[in-house]
Write a protein that holds these residues in place. Structure first.
Motif, PDB file in Angstrom:
ATOM      1  N   GLY A   1       0.809  -1.222   0.000  1.00  9.99           N
ATOM      2  CA  GLY A   1       0.000   0.000   0.000  1.00  9.99           C
ATOM      3  C   GLY A   1       0.833   1.260   0.000  1.00  9.99           C
ATOM      4  N   TRP A   2       2.044   1.160   0.569  1.00  9.69           N
ATOM      5  CA  TRP A   2       2.941   2.321   0.628  1.00  9.69           C
ATOM      6  C   TRP A   2       3.370   2.769  -0.760  1.00  9.69           C
ATOM      7  CZ3 TRP A   2       4.098   2.146   6.147  1.00  9.69           C
ATOM      8  CH2 TRP A   2       4.525   3.361   6.668  1.00  9.69           C
TER       9      TRP A   2
ATOM     10  N   GLY B   1       4.203   6.800  -3.966  1.00 14.10           N
ATOM     11  CA  GLY B   1       4.125   7.001  -5.405  1.00 14.10           C
ATOM     12  C   GLY B   1       2.979   7.915  -5.800  1.00 14.10           C
ATOM     13  N   GLY B   2       1.854   7.801  -5.117  1.00 12.47           N
ATOM     14  CA  GLY B   2       0.714   8.662  -5.414  1.00 12.47           C
ATOM     15  C   GLY B   2       0.961  10.114  -5.061  1.00 12.47           C
TER      16      GLY B   2
ATOM     17  N   ASN C   1      12.356   3.895  -4.465  1.00 12.20           N
ATOM     18  CA  ASN C   1      12.994   4.285  -3.204  1.00 12.20           C
ATOM     19  C   ASN C   1      12.267   3.685  -2.004  1.00 12.20           C
ATOM     20  OD1 ASN C   1      14.939   5.786  -4.531  1.00 12.20           O
ATOM     21  ND2 ASN C   1      13.802   7.707  -4.367  1.00 12.20           N
ATOM     22  N   THR C   2      10.963   3.651  -2.080  1.00 15.96           N
ATOM     23  CA  THR C   2      10.161   3.089  -0.996  1.00 15.96           C
ATOM     24  C   THR C   2      10.485   1.614  -0.791  1.00 15.96           C
ATOM     25  OG1 THR C   2       8.355   4.656  -1.422  1.00 15.96           O
ATOM     26  CG2 THR C   2       7.785   2.623  -0.243  1.00 15.96           C
TER      27      THR C   2
ATOM     28  N   THR D   1       9.617   8.023   3.678  1.00 10.98           N
ATOM     29  CA  THR D   1       8.420   8.744   3.235  1.00 10.98           C
ATOM     30  C   THR D   1       8.645  10.228   2.949  1.00 10.98           C
ATOM     31  OG1 THR D   1       6.856   7.165   4.182  1.00 10.98           O
ATOM     32  CG2 THR D   1       6.103   9.437   3.966  1.00 10.98           C
ATOM     33  N   PRO D   2       9.285  10.994   3.827  1.00 11.16           N
ATOM     34  CA  PRO D   2       9.426  12.431   3.529  1.00 11.16           C
ATOM     35  C   PRO D   2      10.347  12.732   2.357  1.00 11.16           C
ATOM     36  CG  PRO D   2      10.667  11.850   5.488  1.00 11.16           C
ATOM     37  CD  PRO D   2       9.830  10.657   5.145  1.00 11.16           C
ATOM     38  N   ALA D   3      11.177  11.757   1.974  1.00  7.36           N
ATOM     39  CA  ALA D   3      12.190  12.009   0.947  1.00  7.36           C
ATOM     40  C   ALA D   3      11.999  11.197  -0.317  1.00  7.36           C
ATOM     41  CB  ALA D   3      13.575  11.709   1.527  1.00  7.36           C
ATOM     42  N   ALA D   4      10.974  10.355  -0.379  1.00  8.12           N
ATOM     43  CA  ALA D   4      10.851   9.348  -1.433  1.00  8.12           C
ATOM     44  C   ALA D   4      10.977   9.904  -2.846  1.00  8.12           C
ATOM     45  CB  ALA D   4       9.525   8.600  -1.288  1.00  8.12           C
TER      46      ALA D   4
END
Length: 433
Positions: free
Chosen positions: A237-238, A243-244, A259-260, A299-302
């Motif tokens: 889901g991440w 990506g979204g 990256n995630t 998450t903050p940098a993806a």
């Protein structure tokens, strides 16, 4: 008929479609981008329902598995309704003063056909952002499992979504003061989601007190298998979560997803290595926890860094978050499922690292014009300090205020017997007749 006019008018408002534009005002949107964000919305909702419910459900004792799942479902439902009523307009309504959105989109009655700065309908943007608003308070549930009163949880999370989440989302993503004045960056929620939820979870854990028997009595997860399934759903889901957040089906989305995945993989492996060195065995719960730590940290940098850098993000996430788990327990704080140590610390770590790895020399997208590496680090630090302070203070006020009418904690005898039966009259598992 005139006496019925007010009622008819009210009904017309509530029945109106999300987009209030006339046919002549329609602006073309990109159907590919729209399809991707709709898909991403489904993926992010999957993270909460059923991902988070299974992840947390497997980590608690069997007598409380349904209470965790029900809290997750109830929070998702009430936050969804509030998002339509007023949450969205507080977070993403037109910027009036930089602190909170205006009331333009109350009840979604004045949405545009295409969200400003994107190629997607604003209704699609509303849906996508709703899923973020849902999962953020739901993350906090892990801090108070086994002992929180259901009514308090639902009321607290509902008001928290409006008083904590919506303003912070506006400050960083809605054109508010942190982003516009200081240049604070957060690609997909290191500050808006993980720092707010992590810090607030820690405050509630301290205020509510430890579970009966903590830390002397072992409280072993009843089903690591469920936890693994939940973590896998969160991981997949991440892809929609990060990506979204590119808000388009572009290379930025692809890079964010790569990256995630890489950060989660690196973090899971390093966490297992730490377990092997420290205890001689690797565990399923360790793999799952490490993966989530890597996901929170990236998450903050993806969308801003290179895949090579994401390996470093994941590896460091495992080391730092593992240390945070031990330290929180050493302090005697019962953050039951390590919400602050994994999500809070991970989100903060990723937010700081972003300030460095944004550099084009390190494969990042580069700093904004006029921004220096030191300046970006300062902007990230300011964002962390402001968001953490706001989350802590508002959480304490809300928790105490709501506790006056709905106590935070169940009775001792109910906690010992288990919340599934005492609070909900059900059992998670029935064996035999």
């Amino acid at each position: 008929m005139t006496k019925f006019a007010p009622a008819l008018l009210l009904a017309a408002i509530f029945a109106a479609p999300a987009s209030a534009q006339d046919v002549g005002e329609i602006v073309a949107n990109d159907t590919g981008d729209t399809a991707w964000i709709l898909t991403s919305s489904a993926l992010v909702l999957l993270m909460t329902l059923p991902g988070l419910a299974l992840f947390y459900g497997g980590l608690v004792r069997s007598k409380n598995v349904l209470s965790v799942a029900l809290q997750t479902g109830a929070v998702a439902a009430i936050v969804s309704v509030l998002w339509i009523v007023t949450g969205y307009t507080l977070a993403f309504g037109d910027v009036a003063n930089g602190w909170i959105g205006n009331g333009r989109a109350w009840m979604l009655i004045e949405l545009t056909n295409v969200r400003l700065g994107t190629t997607i309908p604003e209704s699609t943007f509303v849906l996508f952002q709703m899923t973020f608003a849902i999962i953020t308070p739901a993350l906090m549930i892990g801090a108070w499992v086994d002992r929180a009163r259901f009514s308090w949880v639902v009321i607290f999370c509902a008001l928290w979504s409006l008083a904590v989440y919506a303003p912070v989302a506006h400050w960083i993503w809605g054109g508010g003061w942190l982003a516009s004045t200081f240049g604070t960056l957060d690609f997909a929620g290191g500050l808006v989601v993980h720092t707010t939820a992590g810090v607030s979870a820690l405050v509630v854990a301290i205020m509510m007190g430890a579970r009966q028997g903590f830390p002397d009595k072992p409280m072993i997860p009843h089903s690591p298998a469920l936890t693994m399934v939940g973590a896998a759903l969160l991981w997949v889901g991440w892809f929609g979560f990060n990506g979204g957040s590119a808000l388009a089906a572009t290379d930025d989305a692809s890079s964010a997803i790569i990256n995630t995945h890489v950060a989660a993989s690196a973090a899971a492996l390093v966490w297992l290595l730490i377990e092997r060195i420290g205890f001689g065995k690797t565990t399923m719960v360790g793999w799952a926890t490490g993966a989530i730590a890597g996901l929170a940290t990236i998450t903050p940098a993806a969308g801003f860094i290179s895949p090579g850098a994401s390996i470093f993000f994941g590896a460091l996430a495992a080391v730092v978050c593992y240390g945070a788990v031990l330290q929180i327990r050493n302090w005697g704080i019962d953050d039951s499922l390590d919400v602050f140590a994994v999500h809070g610390v991970g989100g903060i770590l990723g937010t700081i690292l972003l300030g460095l790895f944004l550099s084009s020399a390190l494969g990042g997208t580069g700093y904004a014009e006029g921004m220096t590496p030191l300046g970006q680090l300062g902007a990230q630090a300011i964002g962390i300090a402001v968001v953490a302070l706001w989350s802590a203070v508002l959480t304490a006020i809300l928790a105490l205020g709501i506790g006056i009418i709905a106590p935070m904690r169940v009775k001792k005898k109910h906690e010992i017997e288990g919340l599934d039966i005492t609070s909900h009259g059900e059992r998670g598992w029935h064996f035999g007749d």
